[in-house]
Design a protein around this motif. Structure first.
Motif, PDB file in Angstrom:
ATOM      1  N   ARG A  22       0.837  -1.204   0.000  1.00  0.00           N
ATOM      2  CA  ARG A  22       0.000   0.000   0.000  1.00  0.00           C
ATOM      3  C   ARG A  22       0.868   1.247   0.000  1.00  0.00           C
ATOM      4  NH1 ARG A  22      -3.877  -1.076   5.024  1.00  0.00           N
ATOM      5  NH2 ARG A  22      -4.379  -3.222   4.558  1.00  0.00           N
ATOM      6  N   ASP A  24       1.826   5.154   1.056  1.00  0.00           N
ATOM      7  CA  ASP A  24       1.657   5.902   2.293  1.00  0.00           C
ATOM      8  C   ASP A  24       0.350   6.679   2.250  1.00  0.00           C
ATOM      9  OD1 ASP A  24       4.113   5.058   3.236  1.00  0.00           O
ATOM     10  OD2 ASP A  24       5.167   6.775   2.405  1.00  0.00           O
ATOM     11  N   VAL A  25      -0.283   6.822   3.395  1.00  0.00           N
ATOM     12  CA  VAL A  25      -1.522   7.596   3.474  1.00  0.00           C
ATOM     13  C   VAL A  25      -1.199   9.088   3.460  1.00  0.00           C
ATOM     14  CG1 VAL A  25      -3.523   8.105   4.905  1.00  0.00           C
ATOM     15  CG2 VAL A  25      -2.706   5.755   4.712  1.00  0.00           C
ATOM     16  N   LEU A  26      -0.092   9.473   4.077  1.00  0.00           N
ATOM     17  CA  LEU A  26       0.348  10.871   4.104  1.00  0.00           C
ATOM     18  C   LEU A  26       1.726  10.974   3.475  1.00  0.00           C
ATOM     19  CD1 LEU A  26      -0.592  11.883   7.756  1.00  0.00           C
ATOM     20  CD2 LEU A  26      -1.853  12.423   5.671  1.00  0.00           C
ATOM     21  N   GLY A  68      -2.775  13.996   1.850  1.00  0.00           N
ATOM     22  CA  GLY A  68      -3.436  12.786   2.331  1.00  0.00           C
ATOM     23  C   GLY A  68      -4.134  12.116   1.164  1.00  0.00           C
ATOM     24  N   TRP A  69      -4.100  10.812   1.141  1.00  0.00           N
ATOM     25  CA  TRP A  69      -4.757  10.056   0.064  1.00  0.00           C
ATOM     26  C   TRP A  69      -6.086   9.520   0.568  1.00  0.00           C
ATOM     27  CZ3 TRP A  69      -3.197   9.950  -4.884  1.00  0.00           C
ATOM     28  CH2 TRP A  69      -1.906  10.404  -5.141  1.00  0.00           C
ATOM     29  N   VAL A  70      -7.167   9.737  -0.210  1.00  0.00           N
ATOM     30  CA  VAL A  70      -8.505   9.288   0.159  1.00  0.00           C
ATOM     31  C   VAL A  70      -9.113   8.486  -0.990  1.00  0.00           C
ATOM     32  CG1 VAL A  70      -8.877  11.224   1.737  1.00  0.00           C
ATOM     33  CG2 VAL A  70      -9.571  11.439  -0.642  1.00  0.00           C
ATOM     34  N   ASP A  72      -9.755   5.204  -1.377  1.00  0.00           N
ATOM     35  CA  ASP A  72      -8.955   4.021  -1.715  1.00  0.00           C
ATOM     36  C   ASP A  72      -7.649   4.399  -2.416  1.00  0.00           C
ATOM     37  OD1 ASP A  72      -8.596   1.296  -1.470  1.00  0.00           O
ATOM     38  OD2 ASP A  72      -9.618   0.825  -3.351  1.00  0.00           O
ATOM     39  N   TYR A  73      -7.021   5.460  -1.924  1.00  0.00           N
ATOM     40  CA  TYR A  73      -5.717   5.928  -2.417  1.00  0.00           C
ATOM     41  C   TYR A  73      -5.766   6.460  -3.849  1.00  0.00           C
ATOM     42  CZ  TYR A  73      -4.098   3.275   1.627  1.00  0.00           C
ATOM     43  OH  TYR A  73      -3.929   2.787   2.888  1.00  0.00           O
TER      44      TYR A  73
END
Length: 85
Positions: A22, A24-26, A68-70, A72-73
């Motif tokens: 996955r 990174d979310v940030l 930030g990823w939203v 589902d990325y």
């Protein structure tokens, strides 16, 4: 008992593999002269209008930003500006 340890090791390895696949979310990026968003780990800038901004955030060329990823990325959102301490 060895089979139990082996199964535990397999589960741990699978969990680690799924986590590392996955993104990174940030992450960090920089606003480019054409107001596109250049993410540090990605070679191609995201054109203006194809990333989202938090309300009230005003960006300028060269600003370092937290993304930030939203969804589902799939959608990058500029959350804030960042500065060095």
């Amino acid at each position: 008992m060895a089979s139990g340890v082996s199964k535990l090791a397999q589960v741990i390895a699978e969990r680690i593999a799924s986590q590392t696949q996955r993104p990174d979310v940030l992450e960090l990026g920089t606003i480019q002269p054409d107001m596109s968003l250049k993410i540090d780990r990605f070679a191609v800038p995201i054109p203006v209008g194809e990333y989202l901004l938090c309300t009230g955030l005003t960006l300028q060329i060269g600003d370092r930003v937290l993304i930030g990823w939203v969804n589902d990325y799939t959608d990058p959102v500029v959350i804030s500006k960042v500065v060095s301490s």
